[in-house]
Scaffold this motif. Structure first.
Motif, mmCIF file in Angstrom:
data_model
loop_
_atom_site.group_PDB
_atom_site.id
_atom_site.type_symbol
_atom_site.label_atom_id
_atom_site.label_comp_id
_atom_site.label_asym_id
_atom_site.label_seq_id
_atom_site.Cartn_x
_atom_site.Cartn_y
_atom_site.Cartn_z
ATOM 1 N N PRO C 171 -1.268 33.096 5.403
ATOM 2 C CA PRO C 171 0.063 33.474 4.900
ATOM 3 C C PRO C 171 0.279 33.083 3.439
ATOM 4 C CG PRO C 171 0.202 31.596 6.399
ATOM 5 C CD PRO C 171 -1.206 32.083 6.461
ATOM 6 N N ASP C 172 -0.566 32.177 2.892
ATOM 7 C CA ASP C 172 -0.371 31.739 1.501
ATOM 8 C C ASP C 172 -1.070 32.636 0.490
ATOM 9 O OD1 ASP C 172 1.150 29.545 2.260
ATOM 10 O OD2 ASP C 172 -0.629 28.326 2.615
ATOM 11 N N ILE C 173 -1.990 33.505 0.950
ATOM 12 C CA ILE C 173 -2.743 34.335 0.006
ATOM 13 C C ILE C 173 -2.442 35.807 0.296
ATOM 14 C CG2 ILE C 173 -5.047 34.949 -0.844
ATOM 15 C CD1 ILE C 173 -5.904 32.070 -0.134
ATOM 16 N N ASN C 174 -1.472 36.345 -0.441
ATOM 17 C CA ASN C 174 -0.990 37.702 -0.186
ATOM 18 C C ASN C 174 -1.274 38.685 -1.296
ATOM 19 O OD1 ASN C 174 0.274 37.218 2.324
ATOM 20 N ND2 ASN C 174 1.835 36.069 1.229
ATOM 21 N N SER C 175 -1.584 38.181 -2.489
ATOM 22 C CA SER C 175 -1.749 39.099 -3.615
ATOM 23 C C SER C 175 -2.937 38.656 -4.451
ATOM 24 C CB SER C 175 -0.489 39.091 -4.478
ATOM 25 O OG SER C 175 -0.370 37.842 -5.125
ATOM 26 N N ALA C 176 -3.387 39.553 -5.331
ATOM 27 C CA ALA C 176 -4.481 39.221 -6.240
ATOM 28 C C ALA C 176 -4.108 38.001 -7.092
ATOM 29 C CB ALA C 176 -4.792 40.414 -7.130
#
Lengths: 277, 277, 277, 277
Positions: C171-176
């Motif tokens: 959930p903490d890594i959603n975008s480039a």
């Protein structure tokens, strides 16, 4: 018993007392969740949480008072005997605040003032320095030991400080062990974040720890690493000497070195091989 | 088959066994949430969570017992053959605690005592050292490999240790993978804080890992960095040689070097260029 | 238009395409929460969350297919023209996996296989290397730029990888941006712990990033630091030259150097002063 | 009063104003939870949370306007007096954006534009550089002080920036102290993770801080470490000189050095001992 020997035993006793007083420092804080002074005790103004351990604390204060008297007497004797008092003061004046007892029977020392107890750690350090200087570095023989000593001092200093400032406020720092763990995790820059200072003074201490400690621990871990890797390096160096010998022989053949030079250099190389092989 | 060849194959077998025993070490801990000894088993004192995997554990213990016997026999043979036994002991005594089997059929080994299993990692290391020494460094050819080997040892050691101490207590450390991840995150000083030791022994291990590992991993990552950057440096060095040649020619023109010196230095420079170009 | 100039413009076009393909790589992942292949599309097997962006993804796949064809053609032309094909392959074989299109119309590429897209970043790097080599380092002039380039490559590589492995899980890594922030925080060893890989492959990537990146970023920040501090050092060096001149004059007075040596050394020093002053 | 003295006092006044303006910068942000411009005030468009501190903010803006005028005048005077205006601009042009007042009475400065305030810190730095250059480095005497100065600048810059970008968004960064603590924890790579930027601009600032600061703080902590360890090193160096003297005497006995060389080298060694002893 001659003079030098007496000096040696006095130093041994003093260093044991210095270590003991640091132990007392941490022990008092560990058992007492809040500070209490003799004035508080005589006024009956004792916090609830301290009441159970009051006899222990009174004992610690008495012990500490006597140890401080010993330190003051020894310091005065040293001053009297010292020929160059100015240099003596310059080297040892930081010991003086460490001679203030935990509590004075006639004085209600405020909490802030107690930070001076930190100077006991300074005394511990200056004492070890003294020992190592007087006895031809019998105590601290190489840079690794010296660096380790400074690291331990920095860690004890910051652990005591953070324990002092955060104990009653920060739920993550409850024991001397927690404080030491925080110091080590911080000074190595690992910084897990499981324990973080939350008081302004605790943060200032953290900054001091980072600025002074990170470089020193870098030297320490670098030295340890070079020891761990020495096995391989020694072998490689032995190989270097072999290589140099080979080249030297070629150069002799080509007449690039005189016969005299050849034998001199060869001897040097063989000596180097003897050291590492 | 000559003697040297037999020695070579024995070493290969021993190293495979050493690696296998380390694998067993982690595997047993991974499948068994709690420790169990033969005495427990015969007494029927088997923890609920272990019951399902009991046959596997008994098999692991048997395998380990036989491997330990092989190690003891091989060690004794080496002692008998060794001319300088004192030097041999000095170099290899740390292998001995690694020869204690996981469990002894007649002995109820306490949990604390089992930490000795860590010494199997020490044996792994001394074995690789032996291999690399005997076979002219065929195994470990350069400092990068040697440093990487020490880093792997330190990581396996601390991963096993943290797994051992924290497995049943720390909700964040449940598998060998978790333990290894913690070790790497700690030793590189990244220190996310997603996994943090909570037991006193786990913290002591963490401190050991930091103090010994940070410097070594610094050497390793420095070496890797210099390899990654070598491409550019080689080119730059080639440029340096070109520059030196240019200056040398100018100096010859100015008569600053004799003709002899000129040709000697020029040859040296051309050799250097041959190495880097 | 002569041959060299054509080569120059081809290189420029190829590098722009290489950068564009990396952009596509991140863009596709940013808009599509789940992967989809042409086979999925023709089978009507389209995940709910992808449906809205399907036209865009199809366009990206088409663009990518054409760019890959350009790369393959250019690669083949280079092979044909190259005299030393073995050396060519040794230097550029890592570009080949980067020429596989995102999806092939007739092939259902599994998710694992798509990791090969990472090799586009490798191609980007080898392309820059080529550029800088051919045009006398017009592109990368000094070590700082070269190191920065490698750091950027390592960061893009790990950001893409972590985004690829953790996007749908963590959930903490959603975008480039999140992925790049994680990479930078990790490689500098700051390690806040606000974003931590949770998948095994993500952790493996983290380890690769730490081992390769920490040393290189150390070189980079060291170089930047020495630039920032150069102002002071230049002044100090100018002072050093002054000091050396003073001593040289004293040595001349004492007759320690001959008149010839004196004038030669003095000239050298004055030249050095001209460079730093 | 002669010209040089006037220049000295002007510099002192300017530096005090530069420090004061940085103080105002932080103070305004500390008391005002949201930004407000004169145009907002005249339009009666004042955020609820600012209303209470409005008189203070208006005062700060007035003070700042006058200080900016002083800076502009001083800058123009310096340009007029300067013989080499091109070099002057090249060295000091970064001061110009720092001369824009917080708010202009006739202009509604948007929030983004206010980031220019950061350049006041740049001016502070260029001012110190000027001071230390003009007065023979009376101000910054050694590399430690220079490095510390740059570190302080980097920390103030990033603390102000993070405070500016995250103040109203990030619940962990509420005061100038929080912002400074984050900067220090980040730049030392400790990275607890107790405070982490969450806005894109805050993260960009974090990256700038890491890339520029980590190397410089490494130099700083390395210098501090070498000071802390100097005590031991000095003693060891003294020992080195003693050792060299001993070997020199042996070499003289063996005739490896001429009498002339012997006396020259001995003198050198004795001088070195004088420096360290």
């Amino acid at each position: 018993m001659d003079r030098e020997k007496i000096g040696f035993y006095v130093d041994i006793v003093m260093i044991i007392l210095a270590i003991f007083t640091v132990f007392l420092l941490f022990y008092e804080m560990t058992i007492a969740p809040a500070d209490v002074t003799p004035a508080d005790i005589s006024a009956g103004n004792i916090p609830e949480e301290v009441r159970a351990v009051l006899p222990k604390i009174v004992l610690i204060h008495k012990l500490d008072l006597w140890i401080c008297i010993v330190f003051i007497v020894e310091f005065l004797v040293r001053i009297v005997k010292e020929p160059d008092r100015k240099a003596f003061f310059k080297a040892y004046w930081l010991e003086i605040p460490g001679m203030i007892p935990f509590t004075l029977p006639f004085l209600n020392i405020s909490k802030t003032f107690r930070v001076f107890r930190l100077f006991r750690l300074v005394r511990l350090f200056s004492m070890m320095k003294r020992l190592s200087r007087l006895y031809q570095k019998r105590f601290v023989r190489n840079e690794l030991q010296y660096t380790a000593l400074i690291v331990i001092m920095i860690l004890l200093f910051s652990a005591y400080g953070i324990f002092f400032f955060e104990r009653q406020v920060n739920p993550d720092i409850n024991s001397a062990g927690d404080a030491l763990w925080w110091s080590i995790v911080t000074v190595t820059t690992v910084g897990y974040g499981d324990k973080v200072p939350i008081t302004p003074l605790g943060k200032v201490l953290g900054v001091i720890l980072m600025v002074t400690g990170i470089g020193v621990i870098g030297v320490l871990s670098g030295t340890i690493a070079s020891r761990l890797l020495r096995g391989y390096r020694t072998e490689r160096e032995a190989g270097d000497v072999q290589e140099a010998l080979r080249i030297l022989k070629l150069r002799r053949a080509k007449g690039e070195v005189t016969e005299e030079q050849y034998h001199e250099i060869k001897k040097d190389l063989e000596e180097m091989q003897g050291e590492t092989g």
